[in-house]
Design an enzyme around this catalytic site. Sequence first.
Site, PDB file in Angstrom:
ATOM      1  N   LYS A  12      20.750 -23.006   6.161  1.00 30.84           N
ATOM      2  CA  LYS A  12      22.072 -22.715   6.734  1.00 30.84           C
ATOM      3  C   LYS A  12      23.088 -23.992   6.310  1.00 30.84           C
ATOM      4  O   LYS A  12      22.567 -25.095   6.775  1.00 30.84           O
ATOM      5  CB  LYS A  12      22.255 -22.218   8.262  1.00 30.84           C
ATOM      6  CG  LYS A  12      21.634 -21.107   8.397  1.00 30.84           C
ATOM      7  CD  LYS A  12      21.674 -20.747   9.965  1.00 30.84           C
ATOM      8  CE  LYS A  12      20.652 -19.685  10.528  1.00 30.84           C
ATOM      9  NZ  LYS A  12      21.408 -18.248  10.396  1.00 30.84           N
ATOM     10  N   HIS A  71      13.126 -23.175  14.730  1.00 28.29           N
ATOM     11  CA  HIS A  71      14.580 -23.363  14.378  1.00 28.29           C
ATOM     12  C   HIS A  71      15.220 -24.428  15.430  1.00 28.29           C
ATOM     13  O   HIS A  71      15.905 -25.141  15.200  1.00 28.29           O
ATOM     14  CB  HIS A  71      15.263 -21.948  14.734  1.00 28.29           C
ATOM     15  CG  HIS A  71      14.726 -20.802  14.088  1.00 28.29           C
ATOM     16  ND1 HIS A  71      14.206 -21.091  12.884  1.00 28.29           N
ATOM     17  CD2 HIS A  71      14.780 -19.497  14.212  1.00 28.29           C
ATOM     18  CE1 HIS A  71      13.899 -20.044  12.244  1.00 28.29           C
ATOM     19  NE2 HIS A  71      14.204 -19.067  13.246  1.00 28.29           N
ATOM     20  N   ARG A 126       0.765  -1.273  -0.038  1.00 27.16           N
ATOM     21  CA  ARG A 126       0.021  -0.045   0.083  1.00 27.16           C
ATOM     22  C   ARG A 126       1.088   1.344   0.115  1.00 27.16           C
ATOM     23  O   ARG A 126       1.184   1.872   1.130  1.00 27.16           O
ATOM     24  CB  ARG A 126      -0.923  -0.109   1.134  1.00 27.16           C
ATOM     25  CG  ARG A 126      -2.058   0.389   1.057  1.00 27.16           C
ATOM     26  CD  ARG A 126      -3.188   0.121   2.204  1.00 27.16           C
ATOM     27  NE  ARG A 126      -2.544   0.449   3.496  1.00 27.16           N
ATOM     28  CZ  ARG A 126      -3.077  -0.125   4.444  1.00 27.16           C
ATOM     29  NH1 ARG A 126      -4.395  -0.787   4.570  1.00 27.16           N
ATOM     30  NH2 ARG A 126      -2.499   0.240   5.602  1.00 27.16           N
TER      31      ARG A 126
END
Length: 506
Positions: free
Chosen positions: A201, A259, A60
Amino acid sequence: MTNPLRDPQDLRLPRVAGPSAVVLFGVTGDLARKKIMPAIYDLANRGLLPPGFGLVGFARREWENEDFAQEVHDAVREHARTPFREEVWRQLSQGIRFVAGDLTDRSSFDLLRSTLDELDRARGTLGNHAFYLSIPPGLFPVVVQQIKATGLAERKPGAWRRVVIEKPFGHDLASAEDLDSVLADVFTPDEIFRIDHYLGKETVQNILAVRFANEMFEPLWNSNYVDNVQITQAEDIGIGGRAGYYDGIGAARDVIQNHLLQLLALTAMEEPLNFGPEQVRLEKEKLLAAVKVPDDIGQHTARGQYATGWQGGIPVRGYLEEDGIPPDSSTETFAAIRLDIDSRRWAGVPFYVRTGKRLGRRVTEVAVIFKKAPRLPFGEASVVDSADNALVFRIQPDEGITLRFGSKVPGSAAMEVRDVTMDFQYGDSFVDASPEAYERLILDVLLGDPPLFPGAREVDISWRILDPILDHWSTQGQPPPYASGGWGPASAYEMMSRDDRVWRRP
Ligand code: BG6
């Protein structure tokens, strides 16, 4: 359509994405600026994006294409991993478009549709579209419904569409299941890519390589030899400008649910039959399903909130003084949990996970701590000043692996044993710097390679682990404070001493 030039079995070949466009919702957010847009540039710079690539921003904002391109340019200049090259940028920027629109407004999505059609024609993106939802999860349903209503999710022969979502995937099991059904209404499971950037990773993927490509670790990887496992994700920073996201979510939902439970699963799971997505997910799911939360949650978990303190010689504010945080917030910024795994391999081996903001330093590691030698044969004159043997996966920032063991101090006549370490550093052994997690994951989305993305079931099981702990904490009032720059509240040390153990000082 998969890239015809690529043999999907041979991952050594450069994996170059085929013609495609990424539609990015949430372009003004931190994640988009710091990670997603720079990673797209890095991929382009490494020659892994095709000439027929488009990036469409949706927000927006009263922006033209050029304004958005300037935003991307600035983000790239500031945060890209690889050097800025004018010719790469020129090529990439030709495929950049912007749709000024509102997520709830149907006509904005019609505009998005015509923009994608134009991009397909002008840049040859061939109708392959990835919708990347880097927006608050409360907005996922409306965007997914708009994508459906505008026909953007329709399957066309030879073209693909995928949706990429960022965590949090719900805030408990029930809301995660709701989210699953919102997505399943529009996309098939193999079109849904849930990002857990830890899985992108290199050091995290290396856990499986070290475990299953070698013969010397796996025989020790069980309750006969392992005393406990400690998984730490510590950050020295506070919540910065993320009050709106963080408050009400807290450390456990922010980091442990995703994680750290993924790290736990990779560390403890059985060897998969192969590295296809089904088999890897299956083993992670089996492992997570075997995780047991302690009966006495209060005794085996700890939570805290950072108070004022010092970090690197600089005074820092406490959590409750941060901008945008209500002064009576009970959100935890530190969480530590003991988990057990109900399997033959791991019976009796506690897995401790902890995370926190404003701790002593930034470090993520998985430490497998071995039992002590059952006896020492050196006689009374010996001095054994040795802690437990440990194999430590140093996930970041000092990436590598450390093996710690006792060794004779040279020159001493009596047996004097002290701890030494053998270190593997990525930089010493490999020439190429590791790509950023987002580079790998975005490329995998464009290639349709799912192994590094958690499936819905893993996410749901992870909530099943966390929900009872969060429920318990919600009855306990304000979390205790801990000094910024330290290693968490006293209760974190107490939960370990109840088990006759101590936290590693990373
Ligand atoms: C994110 C969390 O998922 O991970 C953040 O939302 C946290 O709060 C970050 O800072 C840590 O990521 P990394 O890669 O720096 O360890």
